[in-house]
Scaffold this motif. Structure first.
Motif, PDB file in Angstrom:
ATOM      1  N   SER A 282       0.857  -1.170   0.000  1.00 41.12           N
ATOM      2  CA  SER A 282       0.000   0.000   0.000  1.00 41.12           C
ATOM      3  C   SER A 282       0.897   1.223   0.000  1.00 41.12           C
ATOM      4  O   SER A 282       2.057   1.141   0.384  1.00 41.12           O
ATOM      5  N   GLY A 283       0.375   2.336  -0.409  1.00 41.73           N
ATOM      6  CA  GLY A 283       1.175   3.551  -0.404  1.00 41.73           C
ATOM      7  C   GLY A 283       0.306   4.771  -0.592  1.00 41.73           C
ATOM      8  O   GLY A 283      -0.883   4.667  -0.884  1.00 41.73           O
ATOM      9  N   ARG A 284       0.917   5.902  -0.437  1.00 38.72           N
ATOM     10  CA  ARG A 284       0.224   7.160  -0.617  1.00 38.72           C
ATOM     11  C   ARG A 284       1.227   8.143  -1.201  1.00 38.72           C
ATOM     12  O   ARG A 284       2.391   8.149  -0.822  1.00 38.72           O
ATOM     13  N   LEU A 285       0.763   8.940  -2.135  1.00 38.19           N
ATOM     14  CA  LEU A 285       1.616   9.956  -2.749  1.00 38.19           C
ATOM     15  C   LEU A 285       1.342  11.299  -2.085  1.00 38.19           C
ATOM     16  O   LEU A 285       0.224  11.807  -2.160  1.00 38.19           O
ATOM     17  N   PRO A 286       2.332  11.873  -1.420  1.00 41.29           N
ATOM     18  CA  PRO A 286       2.129  13.189  -0.789  1.00 41.29           C
ATOM     19  C   PRO A 286       1.884  14.253  -1.849  1.00 41.29           C
ATOM     20  O   PRO A 286       2.532  14.272  -2.899  1.00 41.29           O
ATOM     21  N   ILE A 287       0.927  15.131  -1.603  1.00 38.87           N
ATOM     22  CA  ILE A 287       0.574  16.168  -2.563  1.00 38.87           C
ATOM     23  C   ILE A 287       1.779  17.045  -2.900  1.00 38.87           C
ATOM     24  O   ILE A 287       1.923  17.493  -4.036  1.00 38.87           O
ATOM     25  N   GLN A 288       2.690  17.245  -1.933  1.00 46.25           N
ATOM     26  CA  GLN A 288       3.874  18.055  -2.211  1.00 46.25           C
ATOM     27  C   GLN A 288       4.722  17.404  -3.314  1.00 46.25           C
ATOM     28  O   GLN A 288       5.275  18.092  -4.167  1.00 46.25           O
ATOM     29  N   SER A 289       4.813  16.080  -3.308  1.00 44.98           N
ATOM     30  CA  SER A 289       5.578  15.369  -4.341  1.00 44.98           C
ATOM     31  C   SER A 289       4.909  15.482  -5.698  1.00 44.98           C
ATOM     32  O   SER A 289       5.575  15.653  -6.718  1.00 44.98           O
TER      33      SER A 289
ATOM     34  N   LEU B 277       2.912  17.920  -6.713  1.00 42.77           N
ATOM     35  CA  LEU B 277       3.079  19.296  -7.184  1.00 42.77           C
ATOM     36  C   LEU B 277       4.488  19.537  -7.706  1.00 42.77           C
ATOM     37  O   LEU B 277       4.673  20.184  -8.740  1.00 42.77           O
ATOM     38  N   ALA B 278       5.498  18.996  -7.005  1.00 42.84           N
ATOM     39  CA  ALA B 278       6.887  19.154  -7.455  1.00 42.84           C
ATOM     40  C   ALA B 278       7.087  18.464  -8.797  1.00 42.84           C
ATOM     41  O   ALA B 278       7.756  19.000  -9.691  1.00 42.84           O
ATOM     42  N   SER B 279       6.510  17.286  -8.977  1.00 43.77           N
ATOM     43  CA  SER B 279       6.627  16.559 -10.254  1.00 43.77           C
ATOM     44  C   SER B 279       5.957  17.327 -11.382  1.00 43.77           C
ATOM     45  O   SER B 279       6.489  17.409 -12.494  1.00 43.77           O
ATOM     46  N   LEU B 280       4.782  17.883 -11.110  1.00 44.59           N
ATOM     47  CA  LEU B 280       4.082  18.666 -12.135  1.00 44.59           C
ATOM     48  C   LEU B 280       4.869  19.922 -12.492  1.00 44.59           C
ATOM     49  O   LEU B 280       4.960  20.291 -13.668  1.00 44.59           O
ATOM     50  N   ASP B 281       5.440  20.581 -11.470  1.00 40.81           N
ATOM     51  CA  ASP B 281       6.273  21.766 -11.732  1.00 40.81           C
ATOM     52  C   ASP B 281       7.480  21.416 -12.577  1.00 40.81           C
ATOM     53  O   ASP B 281       7.842  22.139 -13.511  1.00 40.81           O
ATOM     54  N   ALA B 282       8.130  20.280 -12.268  1.00 42.96           N
ATOM     55  CA  ALA B 282       9.308  19.842 -13.014  1.00 42.96           C
ATOM     56  C   ALA B 282       8.930  19.502 -14.453  1.00 42.96           C
ATOM     57  O   ALA B 282       9.652  19.847 -15.393  1.00 42.96           O
ATOM     58  N   ALA B 283       7.797  18.845 -14.632  1.00 42.85           N
ATOM     59  CA  ALA B 283       7.353  18.486 -15.994  1.00 42.85           C
ATOM     60  C   ALA B 283       7.024  19.738 -16.792  1.00 42.85           C
ATOM     61  O   ALA B 283       7.344  19.827 -17.988  1.00 42.85           O
ATOM     62  N   GLU B 284       6.394  20.703 -16.143  1.00 50.25           N
ATOM     63  CA  GLU B 284       6.036  21.959 -16.808  1.00 50.25           C
ATOM     64  C   GLU B 284       7.294  22.735 -17.204  1.00 50.25           C
ATOM     65  O   GLU B 284       7.337  23.349 -18.259  1.00 50.25           O
TER      66      GLU B 284
END
Length: 152
Positions: A133-140, A142-149
């Motif tokens: 099981s796992g959970r993705l922190p929203i901060q991660s 957002l950082a991934s989306l910023d990096a992709a952008e």
């Protein structure tokens, strides 16, 4: 919200159990989130099993905070006074405290996802068991989306 003993039969019918450790700078969390958690309980979405508050001093010492001490007892957390199923022990509190920065306060919250109970029960009855099981922190995220952008 008071603590209650959970029987073996009740355990068989429970949904997945989650825990979170939330850290705030300084000594006192405000009670802004408390009514939202109460609303989730009232609507039968979650059931709070345990909640504990602590403070970590600048010297690294850890002390438990009584719910009445938080925000002068008027911050909304008093609704959870006595919420304890016994799942959260001293060792868990110490482990959570190890993750905290000095000079912070924190809450450890354990809840049952009641909305998922029917699926969890059906999976268990069919012989299925949770193996990861796992959970993705929203901060991660957002950082991934910023990096992709930034690369586009």
């Amino acid at each position: 919200m008071k603590g209650e003993t959970v029987s073996l039969d009740q355990l068989e019918e429970m949904g997945p159990i989650d825990y979170i450790v939330i850290e705030w700078p300084g000594r006192q969390p405000t009670g802004e989130a408390a009514p939202l958690i109460v609303d989730l309980v009232d609507r039968g979405i979650i059931r709070v099993l345990d909640i504990a508050f602590m403070v970590k001093g600048e010297d690294g010492s850890v002390a438990a905070l009584d719910i009445g001490e938080i925000d002068g007892g008027s911050g909304g957390w008093s609704e959870f006074d006595g919420a304890s199923s016994g799942l959260l022990g001293d060792e868990d509190i110490q482990e959570a405290a190890a993750a905290l920065e000095p000079g912070t306060s924190a809450a450890v919250l354990v809840w049952e996802n009641r909305w998922a109970a029917p699926v969890a029960v059906a999976l268990r009855k069919s012989g299925g068991q949770l193996v990861a099981s796992g959970r993705l922190p929203i901060q991660s995220i957002l950082a991934s989306l910023d990096a992709a952008e930034a690369t586009n």
